[in-house]
Motif scaffolding. Structure first.
Motif, PDB file in Angstrom:
ATOM      1  N   ASP D  59       0.855  -1.191   0.000  1.00 37.36           N
ATOM      2  CA  ASP D  59       0.000   0.000   0.000  1.00 37.36           C
ATOM      3  C   ASP D  59       0.887   1.236   0.000  1.00 37.36           C
ATOM      4  OD1 ASP D  59      -2.064   2.045   0.537  1.00 37.36           O
ATOM      5  OD2 ASP D  59      -3.325   0.340   1.080  1.00 37.36           O
ATOM      6  N   SER D 135      -6.592  -1.757  -5.012  1.00 39.80           N
ATOM      7  CA  SER D 135      -6.151  -0.382  -4.700  1.00 39.80           C
ATOM      8  C   SER D 135      -7.022   0.633  -5.432  1.00 39.80           C
ATOM      9  CB  SER D 135      -4.681  -0.213  -5.082  1.00 39.80           C
ATOM     10  OG  SER D 135      -4.529  -0.262  -6.478  1.00 39.80           O
ATOM     11  N   THR D 212     -20.795  -5.194  -7.356  1.00 45.44           N
ATOM     12  CA  THR D 212     -21.318  -5.262  -5.998  1.00 45.44           C
ATOM     13  C   THR D 212     -22.617  -4.507  -5.762  1.00 45.44           C
ATOM     14  OG1 THR D 212     -19.867  -3.415  -5.498  1.00 45.44           O
ATOM     15  CG2 THR D 212     -19.118  -5.595  -4.831  1.00 45.44           C
TER      16      THR D 212
HETATM   17  N1  LIG Z   1     -16.113  -1.761  -2.724  1.00 43.84           N
HETATM   18  C1  LIG Z   1     -16.683  -2.150  -3.829  1.00 43.84           C
HETATM   19  O1  LIG Z   1     -17.836  -2.534  -3.858  1.00 43.84           O
HETATM   20  C2  LIG Z   1     -15.887  -2.174  -5.087  1.00 43.84           C
HETATM   21  C3  LIG Z   1     -16.466  -2.701  -6.222  1.00 43.84           C
HETATM   22  C4  LIG Z   1     -15.724  -2.695  -7.370  1.00 43.84           C
HETATM   23  C5  LIG Z   1     -14.450  -2.188  -7.359  1.00 43.84           C
HETATM   24  N2  LIG Z   1     -13.942  -1.649  -6.256  1.00 43.84           N
HETATM   25  C6  LIG Z   1     -12.620  -1.086  -6.319  1.00 43.84           C
HETATM   26  O2  LIG Z   1     -11.822  -1.536  -5.260  1.00 43.84           O
HETATM   27  C7  LIG Z   1     -10.808  -0.569  -5.013  1.00 43.84           C
HETATM   28  C8  LIG Z   1     -10.638  -0.348  -3.529  1.00 43.84           C
HETATM   29  O3  LIG Z   1     -11.815   0.222  -2.980  1.00 43.84           O
HETATM   30  P1  LIG Z   1     -11.770   0.721  -1.464  1.00 43.84           P
HETATM   31  O4  LIG Z   1     -13.144   1.159  -1.141  1.00 43.84           O
HETATM   32  O5  LIG Z   1     -11.116  -0.286  -0.618  1.00 43.84           O
HETATM   33  O6  LIG Z   1     -10.870   2.019  -1.599  1.00 43.84           O
HETATM   34  P2  LIG Z   1      -9.888   2.663  -0.524  1.00 43.84           P
HETATM   35  O7  LIG Z   1      -9.626   4.011  -1.007  1.00 43.84           O
HETATM   36  O8  LIG Z   1     -10.433   2.467   0.849  1.00 43.84           O
HETATM   37  O9  LIG Z   1      -8.562   1.764  -0.634  1.00 43.84           O
HETATM   38  C9  LIG Z   1      -7.660   1.835  -1.693  1.00 43.84           C
HETATM   39  C10 LIG Z   1      -6.289   1.607  -1.125  1.00 43.84           C
HETATM   40  O10 LIG Z   1      -5.375   1.540  -2.222  1.00 43.84           O
HETATM   41  C11 LIG Z   1      -4.184   2.205  -1.818  1.00 43.84           C
HETATM   42  N3  LIG Z   1      -3.400   2.558  -2.973  1.00 43.84           N
HETATM   43  C12 LIG Z   1      -3.575   3.593  -3.808  1.00 43.84           C
HETATM   44  N4  LIG Z   1      -2.640   3.575  -4.763  1.00 43.84           N
HETATM   45  C13 LIG Z   1      -1.866   2.507  -4.528  1.00 43.84           C
HETATM   46  C14 LIG Z   1      -0.733   1.971  -5.177  1.00 43.84           C
HETATM   47  N5  LIG Z   1      -0.234   2.521  -6.259  1.00 43.84           N
HETATM   48  N6  LIG Z   1      -0.183   0.860  -4.658  1.00 43.84           N
HETATM   49  C15 LIG Z   1      -0.680   0.275  -3.554  1.00 43.84           C
HETATM   50  N7  LIG Z   1      -1.758   0.750  -2.905  1.00 43.84           N
HETATM   51  C16 LIG Z   1      -2.333   1.848  -3.398  1.00 43.84           C
HETATM   52  C17 LIG Z   1      -4.685   3.365  -1.031  1.00 43.84           C
HETATM   53  O11 LIG Z   1      -3.670   3.906  -0.229  1.00 43.84           O
HETATM   54  C18 LIG Z   1      -5.800   2.730  -0.210  1.00 43.84           C
HETATM   55  O12 LIG Z   1      -5.329   2.209   1.011  1.00 43.84           O
HETATM   56  C19 LIG Z   1     -11.193   0.656  -5.793  1.00 43.84           C
HETATM   57  O13 LIG Z   1     -10.438   0.709  -6.974  1.00 43.84           O
HETATM   58  C20 LIG Z   1     -12.615   0.389  -6.134  1.00 43.84           C
HETATM   59  O14 LIG Z   1     -13.006   1.063  -7.300  1.00 43.84           O
HETATM   60  C21 LIG Z   1     -14.628  -1.645  -5.101  1.00 43.84           C
END
Ligand SMILES: NC(=O)c1ccc[n+]([C@@H]2O[C@H](COP(=O)([O-])OP(=O)(O)OC[C@H]3O[C@@H](n4cnc5c(N)ncnc54)[C@H](O)[C@@H]3O)[C@@H](O)[C@H]2O)c1
Ligand SMILES: NC(=O)c1ccc[n+]([C@@H]2O[C@H](COP(=O)([O-])OP(=O)(O)OC[C@H]3O[C@@H](n4cnc5c(N)ncnc54)[C@H](O)[C@@H]3O)[C@@H](O)[C@H]2O)c1
Ligand SMILES: NC(=O)c1ccc[n+]([C@@H]2O[C@H](COP(=O)([O-])OP(=O)(O)OC[C@H]3O[C@@H](n4cnc5c(N)ncnc54)[C@H](O)[C@@H]3O)[C@@H](O)[C@H]2O)c1
Ligand SMILES: NC(=O)c1ccc[n+]([C@@H]2O[C@H](COP(=O)([O-])OP(=O)(O)OC[C@H]3O[C@@H](n4cnc5c(N)ncnc54)[C@H](O)[C@@H]3O)[C@@H](O)[C@H]2O)c1
Ligand code: NA
Ligand code: NA
Lengths: 421, 421, 421, 421
Positions: D59, D135, D212
């Motif tokens: 992260d 991420s 989702t």
């Molecule tokens: N929650 C859902 O229902 C859902 C559904 C589809 C897709 N997603 C995708 O899942 C991903 C995560 O969602 P979330 O709610 O946990 O978001 P979040 O913002 O809580 O977590 C994302 C994490 O990724 C980290 N990050 C950013 N750039 C990075 C990098 N280059 N290398 C490593 N880590 C990095 C951030 O620091 C953060 O801790 C998003 O891309 C979101 O679009 C989520």
């Protein structure tokens, strides 16, 4: 102006939320969101300070206040941190809760209620005690000849149980010289015999049925359609609610009482009654929350059909509790100011208000502001709309409105005993 | 009190609905649903009768009025039977529609507009002509030095095109001594130079942006939250709309103008601006209807989170058209009563009202009632809520309010010509 | 393959919409939207062509077919231009409608129904007649010993009225060798005595209760929750409906029959029954449309509470009518293919399907496709999802599927008379 | 079958919810609600047990895992009692989180990622490590010539930063012989150069964009309309979302990536693209929850217009986290079974699935069941609907599916090193 607030149903959700909230406000742990009497437009009124309220009450249930408060925190109604911080203060209130007197003939129960009220007043040297019924909704009672006049009622009380509990509490309150507020749709003071008693005792009363959800919304939407000369063709809805109140309202008889009081607003604000019904359904999974859905169909110019629907997802106890505090303060001040009989100016708070008053929320608001100004020591602000006066939301104060409490002009409570004979 | 109503955008949906409706009311073929000036509370005002309105207008489009009316009937906006019954009357109005004058320098176009207005007034011996802009919403114009003062504007008009069309119509109206109403969010009379001209010409004006859907609902719901001291945390919405207006508003520039005027009500009634946005999207399939969805999140006592959502499915033309008639009548009466400058008392009708007025619908209603009473020949009814005065909806009358039109006290229209030099 | 479609309740909304639609499709005036059997995935099945359907029916009402069609056009269910264009064809169907036979003992009424069916078949030289019950929903009947076996039933019919009308029609149909479809929640063929008769007569039957609105949506949403292992905690709803059917369903007894059939899908697709109820309310203002609102509360990972709500605003007749045509075609083909007894493979169409079949729509779709393939002259397409096969919506054809009708392999309808003795 | 799950974005909401949940299930503190691989229909598959998953990750943020978990508990995503009970276990996972390698040229960062993966595998003696990108969503990257082939990419990596981070992780995973799952809409493995690398390394990959919420609902509702031959005219929606992901998606570039992946399902299941758009808006007040509203307008028989709307109020992390566990298990099993390249059979889990697969959820479910059966040690259950197999929800088990983990037939993980040159 130390004022007692005697909660009938004092271990219920609304009552406990009101108590925790009042204690939290007094301790500077919360903002007065939801407290109408803490809006700038009403601040000038000469009300007992929140810090001057002393709580007690009756209940048929025995669940400890603290346990109920913890359950409400678990259910998302109260912040757990507040309950934890107020454990001691809740213990003090616990000591003022009494089992609900019952038995036959009802005269004895009524006398026992009155005795509890009198001892509470004396114990805390209270200027006055406002009795607020916030207990479970009762079924609509059968008519009884004793309801018609005080004389007939006194005879009937000596022999049997002519009154539903809410009315027995009203009797005892009036007899003890206490104002009475009915936050429920139950009978309460709405009997000729009790009006007579209130008049004789020189006390005011208010009611019925706190307006907290769907009906609140109706009371602004229906006038909107009326002001625009749009014809409402139908208004139908369903109220899904959990919690203790929900389970009770699922009983057909209580449901009928509640549904009727939800219907008045449409006829009164529109001038005609559109098609449709409001249903109440119990849904355990909602806990202390309620989801209401309403569909309104209406016609515009040249009859064009249109529609609106809304979903309201509210926490009833959280909406009701601050109004209980508002009503206790306003009714206490009205009593001090010498008002007797039905306080029709408090229609703003009720689904089924006493008297022949407007049902549109904005007019009820203007009435309330004028009423509160009439209670003020000096003529205060105008009945401006809430935000216009404030500009911006009032900053949090540990105990808003506390400043007024210091005056020494309070008239002595004249306690008139009109005990059942 | 024969009164001209000159519709800028006279071949558009709102305009044609207003015309068909006025003709239908005059012919006794429809009820005045949606006409605010036909509510009992406003009946006492000394307004031109609906039967005394004479219609004309400008448009850049050439679609025949009858064809447009038939399209609206096909789309469910108008009853087809009304269009069929009013073919002849529509032909009479058709004869009063003129192509919108354009060209450079703008002074010439403005003069041509004024000439059309003058000829219309003469042709029908009208006491006065109210110009109502109900044409397509314009993009927010670039600032121009000519907007600052009448002198600067007159110089600029002689050389180029300093004004957006809505303002050019306002100029021409004022110069011809005509009151002007802007039902759109466009610039209209909102320029210092034009305020100067209106003052000089001694005419009143009203605006902006008819309040017909989501904003109307906001203007009662936001005060509800404020009066109950509930904290609105966010208010987000989407407006899906079809029709010609929808396609136009999908243009980002016009969308921006409209969205801004939809946002004011929250800040003004709550005293703070909650999170969230309102979006406008074009959806051809909705035709002349609009579906708006709003989500409101709010906090109650002790911070408990709650939510409300509503869906509004309305026919914009059907909601707007009766208000166009109301505004024409009220503005004409204000002109006759000697009022000049911005008519801030008409805020009830607008999303983005002129002046610093309350945004809560109920207060706007009270203001409107007082304003109308001030126009009355004799002091009429109180500003009671709509239904309280009526009891029951007023029975359909061929031409409600027509009775007042017979009086002979009208002051002569003083037509001040302040033509562009 | 000329096929009779005998509509019990032939003057009702669904029936008349089905008739107008079939005539319009035959005349090339409409597209087969809503007709499942016109989807590419089902086109290969060897069904009677829409052009080969001949309509007749019984009704207790006497409203002329054309008048009913005009009322449906006025109500927005049918395009008025279609009714106008099909006046003559509707007259031909009118001539085939008969008053519903009634009277005591019921054996006579049943015989009269059978005679009407036989004459209809002969008059038009029909290969077979499918009887479709689309009449008003009946109350749940009292149990009767005659329901248990054919022998007992025949004795009871000779003496009294042991059967509700829907079952009397089923008896008459079977006795006349006709397949029977019950589109309503009424009893229909669901009695042991009638199963015996159908078996003896060698005819198939289908039912119950066409799935057109809220239950249709449930049949895809409930499997979604199940496939994602999300726990549905409650599912509550209200159905507001106008029209003749709505008024009838407001009767508590009919309401009970309908509500029960709406509940099955949840238990069967989720594997457990969540809290909550579905209510049906009559709302005259909705006319032939229905608005249903459902609230679903569910838990995700680690118990997180979530919710979904939907509003469905549909025209029931418009949703039901094409399914009546589908069912008539499929049941006719099944009869020709020698199928007898309950057609459980048609569960796709029903709220309360016969037999122990899956309630998820997707599985019902796969079952339907396989069933239709089994009826095909040669093995046709796979049970692909509708769009995958099509790519793009099939172009409108005057009479889709008409091509298959030319085959000459139909088995002769063997009419077995098992008349009541 | 000890299996590593390497979470890119390991301190984010979804990742931490997945970790807490897996630890809670292992400890017998929670039920596997939301875990698709714990449904009876998939239980037979030979997957690594939940108890055999070992977590690590990268992260760019530094918030401690425990603090993030506590924040999620505060926000209502996780039960606080679980976080409290699992403090120690969370500390163990914390020790496996690494800062995200960055820097220029990107080859070095990629190598550093690979080294972290290799050390993780060795430290825990893992059979294999599945890399899951969870991420923040990236903007759509500019095209780069290095994306076209592995040779070109390797040259570009040696000189600059040709890859968005999600693709750099995919490169490093493949080079280290690790399967890769992209739960986000970012580029990930979707480049010709990376497909080449995956092929060469003999590893499978899956994606994109976990399904989702609103899209999940679309994937059952759109097929419903298609199966019923109803014509969808428009489908419009708005997604209001808070949380870290919401703030990020409010960036126009990321929003575009996400919106596009939400639109595919309609075209693919209906066979045509209806009017309308889906918007994503950031609304801080919603926290980790999302409210989506969709309006669908459609036509039935003979063109009758109808409509449906739904509101979905879900907790995205709670919906996504169990799917992350499902995908890690299924992809690990596919790797062991020798599968390479895109795992199109996992379309059930994704908004924007790899390959040309069906978009209807029911078909995707059938495909998933068949895929899982293909991985099973012995041919297990049929692809029955979830509930049909179960009857009633499976009772909570400390570690469902754990039983299968004991077998000794696992093939040795063949780790192919294809390190960047
Ligand atoms: N929650 C859902 O229902 C859902 C559904 C589809 C897709 N997603 C995708 O899942 C991903 C995560 O969602 P979330 O709610 O946990 O978001 P979040 O913002 O809580 O977590 C994302 C994490 O990724 C980290 N990050 C950013 N750039 C990075 C990098 N280059 N290398 C490593 N880590 C990095 C951030 O620091 C953060 O801790 C998003 O891309 C979101 O679009 C989520
Ligand atoms: N919450 C709201 O928004 C709202 C609005 C309007 C009216 N009300 C009314 O307020 C009342 C309380 O609601 P609640 O949610 O707190 O219900 P609740 O069930 O939680 O509490 C009611 C309490 O009354 C007690 N009680 C019952 N009978 C009694 C008796 N004879 N004497 C003394 N106590 C008795 C019960 O034991 C219980 O503790 C109900 O009548 C409800 O209809 C509530
Ligand atoms: N309908 C409502 O509820 C509502 C509410 C508030 C404001 N409005 C505003 O009312 C206006 C009209 O709405 P509508 O639905 O009738 O739109 P419309 O597109 O049907 O009609 C607009 C008409 O204006 C004409 N026009 C355009 N430019 C012109 C010009 N320079 N001079 C003269 N005519 C011109 C067009 O040709 C068209 O006939 C819009 O600006 C809209 O934003 C409508
Ligand atoms: N429309 C839908 O989506 C839908 C879905 C499922 C089931 N259904 C069922 O279809 C039936 C018809 O619905 P509708 O909207 O057309 O109702 P409707 O009231 O318009 O028509 C019912 C017709 O049945 C006739 N009828 C009543 N009793 C009869 C009898 N004994 N013999 C012959 N005719 C008789 C009535 O006179 C009427 O003409 C109802 O039972 C309804 O519950 C409709
Ligand atoms: Na809704
Ligand atoms: Na909704």
């Amino acid at each position: 102006m130390r004022t007692g607030v005697w909660l009938v149903g004092g271990r219920g959700s609304v009552a406990v939320t009101a108590v925790v909230g009042a204690l939290a406000l007094r301790a500077g742990l919360a903002e007065p969101t939801g407290c109408v009497t803490e809006l700038p437009a009403l601040r000038g009124a000469d009300l007992p300070a929140l810090a001057d309220l002393v709580f007690g009450g009756h209940d048929v249930a025995t669940i400890p206040l603290l346990k109920k408060a913890e359950e409400l925190a678990e259910a998302g109604v109260l912040p757990a941190r507040l309950v934890a911080a107020l454990t001691e203060e809740l213990g003090t209130v616990e000591a003022e809760l009494r089992p609900a007197p019952t038995g036959t003939p009802q005269a004895a129960a009524v006398e026992a209620i009155g005795a509890d009220l009198a001892r509470f007043r004396e114990r805390h040297a209270l200027e006055r005690v406002v009795v607020v019924n916030i207990s479970s909704t009762e079924p609509v009672p059968d008519p009884h000849p004793g309801h018609a006049s005080l004389a007939a009622l006194d005879r009937a009380l000596a022999e049997g149980n002519p009154l539903p509990p809410s009315a027995a509490y009203a009797y005892a309150a009036f007899a003890a010289g206490c104002p009475y507020v009915d936050f429920t749709p139950s009978t309460g003071a709405r009997l000729p015999a009790l009006a007579e008693l209130a008049e004789r005792a020189g006390v005011p009363y208010a009611g019925h049925d706190g307006k907290t959800g769907e009906t609140l919304v109706k009371s602004v939407l229906a006038p909107m359609f009326a002001m625009r000369h749009l014809q409402v063709r139908s208004w139908s809805g369903v109220n899904l609610l959990g919690g203790g109140d929900g389970a009770n309202l699922a009983e057909p008889a209580a449901n009928a009482a509640k549904t009727a009081s939800k219907q008045r607003v449409l006829g009164e604000t529109l001038g005609y009654v559109p098609q449709g019904n409001t249903r109440i359904e119990y849904l355990d999974d909602l806990g202390d929350f309620k989801t209401a859905w309403d569909l309104v169909t209406f016609s515009g110019f040249l009859g064009t059909p249109m529609r609106m629907e809304f979903t309201w997802h509210g926490c009833d106890s959280s909406l009701a509790a601050p109004l209980v505090l508002d009503l206790a303060r306003l009714t206490a001040a009205a009593h001090r100011a010498g008002r007797t009989g039905p306080l029709t100016e408090l229609a703003f708070f009720f689904k089924d208000p006493l008297g022949d008053t407007p049902h549109g929320l904005a007019e009820q608001w203007a009435t309330l502001c004028a009423f509160a100004r009439g209670l003020a020591p000096c003529t205060a602000g105008p009945d401006d709309p809430p935000a216009a006066t404030t500009g911006v939301r009032a900053p949090a104060q540990g105990l808003p409105g506390g400043a007024q409490a210091s005056g020494g002009t309070e008239q002595t409570a004249e306690v008139r005993h009109a005990v059942p004979r």
